[in-house]
Scaffold this motif. Structure first.
Motif, short mmCIF file in Angstrom:
data_model
loop_
_atom_site.label_atom_id
_atom_site.label_comp_id
_atom_site.label_asym_id
_atom_site.label_seq_id
_atom_site.Cartn_x
_atom_site.Cartn_y
_atom_site.Cartn_z
N ASN A 114 29.14 19.16 -115.62
CA ASN A 114 27.88 19.81 -115.24
C ASN A 114 27.49 19.44 -113.82
O ASN A 114 28.20 18.71 -113.13
CB ASN A 114 26.78 19.43 -116.22
N TRP A 115 26.35 19.89 -113.40
CA TRP A 115 25.79 19.58 -112.09
C TRP A 115 25.14 18.20 -112.18
O TRP A 115 24.27 17.97 -113.03
CB TRP A 115 24.75 20.63 -111.72
N GLU A 116 25.58 17.27 -111.35
CA GLU A 116 24.98 15.94 -111.32
C GLU A 116 23.90 15.89 -110.25
O GLU A 116 24.08 16.44 -109.17
CB GLU A 116 26.06 14.89 -111.05
N TRP A 117 22.83 15.20 -110.53
CA TRP A 117 21.62 15.18 -109.70
C TRP A 117 21.90 15.07 -108.21
O TRP A 117 21.45 15.89 -107.44
CB TRP A 117 20.72 14.01 -110.11
N ASN A 118 22.56 14.01 -107.80
CA ASN A 118 22.76 13.77 -106.37
C ASN A 118 24.15 14.12 -105.88
O ASN A 118 24.39 14.13 -104.68
CB ASN A 118 22.48 12.30 -106.03
N GLY A 120 26.12 16.87 -107.23
CA GLY A 120 26.51 18.25 -107.47
C GLY A 120 27.75 18.34 -108.34
O GLY A 120 27.84 17.71 -109.39
N TYR A 121 28.71 19.14 -107.89
CA TYR A 121 29.95 19.33 -108.65
C TYR A 121 31.09 18.45 -108.12
O TYR A 121 32.25 18.71 -108.41
CB TYR A 121 30.38 20.80 -108.60
N THR A 122 30.78 17.39 -107.39
CA THR A 122 31.83 16.52 -106.83
C THR A 122 32.35 15.50 -107.84
O THR A 122 33.33 14.82 -107.57
CB THR A 122 31.34 15.79 -105.57
#
Length: 162
Positions: A114-118, A120-122
């Motif tokens: 998923n999208w992580e807060w700080n 993103g998709y890294t």
């Protein structure tokens, strides 16, 4: 009267090193370190300090890097995640069986990438790979097979990596 709750016990040390030496391997995220023995130590601390209340671990997991050159094939082979959960669950098993800690549940963080807060998709935390470029297709990672094996056996936390 002495308060015995999370607020009165919030002055814990939250560093990932002791005397300048890391206490565990760093995950893909800078803030996340892998310290499986810590979950057993924490379970025992809660047992001793708060009278062994029932515990449910609601989120526990590790992330993998997701660079622009990470192939789907490589992302699906999440051996680090398997080792992570094997080691944490082994420590929880010891806390339950040997130390008599009242642990009632364990939830993996996370089911899907998923999208992580700080970040993103890294980074990717999920048991299922989400192909963000292909209609959000979900593909089970190696850890899904491992968890199915663990849940089916109900006792064996070992799994030979393919």
């Amino acid at each position: 009267m002495i308060l015995r709750d999370a607020m009165s016990d919030s002055a814990v040390i939250t560093t990932s090193s002791k005397h300048g030496v890391p206490i565990g391997e760093r995950a893909a995220s800078r803030w996340l370190h892998i310290v499986p023995w810590g979950i057993r130590k924490l379970a025992n601390y809660i047992k001793d300090k708060y009278g062994n209340p029932p515990l449910i671990i609601t989120e526990n997991g590790v992330d993998d890097s997701n660079g622009p050159h990470t192939t789907i094939k490589k992302a699906l082979q999440d051996h680090k995640r398997i080792n992570f959960h094997r080691d944490y669950l082994s420590n929880l098993s010891a806390a339950i069986r040997q130390d008599k800690c009242d642990i009632r549940g364990y939830f993996v963080w996370s089911l899907l990438d998923n999208w992580e807060w700080n970040l993103g998709y890294t980074v990717r935390f999920g048991l299922y790979y989400v192909d963000f470029k292909n209609n959000l297709t979900r593909i089970p990672k190696s850890s899904v097979k491992w968890f199915k094996n663990v849940l089916a056996s109900k006792r064996e936390l070992s799994y030979k990596l393919p």
